[in-house]
Design a protein around this motif. Structure first.
Motif: not given
Ligand SMILES: CCCCCCCCCCCCCC(=O)SCCNC(=O)CCNC(=O)[C@H](O)C(C)(C)COP(=O)(O)OP(=O)(O)OC[C@H]1O[C@@H](n2cnc3c(N)ncnc32)[C@H](O)[C@@H]1OP(=O)(O)O
Length: 175
Positions: A78-80, A119-126, A151-165
């Motif tokens: 949920g934070l992601v 939101v697409r959760y791609q990898r666990p977020t450290p 969203m990246t954490a270090g070298e890893d892409e951990v999540a991606s997504g799209r917002v319509v605002a």
């Protein structure tokens, strides 16, 4: 104010934070948001800036703390989502304000709310690693702005997504 924060050359880290944070120019009566409002003492206080001179790419940074744990060592999803959400609305505000021919520092920012968040959760977020959200403005159409996010954490892409605002309706503003 201009902030330049050069990262390691090359790869996903080659980004420069450019110019003022849009959230510092939100109108005071629309600055209470938990994710990005300067007037919310309990919130994340996210700051979103242009990432380069093209005015299509944005950057937002956030380092989660242990209270935002999902399981030991990893961040609550949920934070992601929340960080992606307000990175998206901040990117929309930058793009919408720019498209309207307004100057952020002189005129202030237009204000946007989330219509849709994917939101697409791609990898666990450290935990306790700086999360870097990059936004790419896909479309500005009337009151609607679409932003793709990673969203990246270090070298890893951990999540991606799209917002319509959507530009904030007047009835949603409060003093
Ligand atoms: C509770 C919130 C308080 C806010 C306090 C202020 C601070 C803000 C902080 C927020 C920051 C943090 C983030 C938060 O936490 S914001 C809080 C979470 N978001 C909300 O509560 C928003 C609730 N929804 C609404 O108020 C309305 O549905 C909105 C304003 C979104 C649109 O209703 P409106 O009557 O304005 O729209 P329109 O009919 O004129 O359509 C215009 C265009 O938009 C397209 N479209 C419409 N809806 C959606 C949708 N859901 N997704 C995608 N697209 C949508 C539509 O097809 C059309 O496109 P086109 O045909 O032109 O291509």
């Amino acid at each position: 104010m201009v902030t330049r924060r050069a990262e390691a050359a090359g790869g996903a880290g080659a980004t420069v934070d450019e110019g003022p944070a849009v959230q510092d120019h939100y109108p005071a009566d629309a600055a209470h948001c938990y994710g990005c409002g300067a007037r919310n003492p309990f919130g994340h206080h996210l700051k979103t800036r242009w990432a380069d001179g093209s005015r299509t790419e944005t950057i937002t940074r956030f380092t989660p703390g242990p209270e935002q744990t999902a399981m030991p060592g990893y961040v609550y999803g949920g934070l992601v989502a929340s960080v992606l959400d307000c990175s998206g609305t901040g990117s929309a505000a930058l793009a919408g304000t720019h498209a309207a021919g307004l100057d952020l520092e002189g005129d202030g920012s237009l204000r946007y709310v989330t219509g849709t968040l994917e939101v697409r959760y791609q990898r666990p977020t450290p935990m306790s690693v700086e999360l870097v959200v990059r936004g790419r403005v896909e479309e500005v159409k009337g009151r609607k702005v679409t932003v793709a996010l990673t969203m990246t954490a270090g070298e890893d892409e951990v999540a991606s997504g799209r917002v319509v605002a959507l530009q904030l309706p007047d009835e949603m503003r409060s003093s």
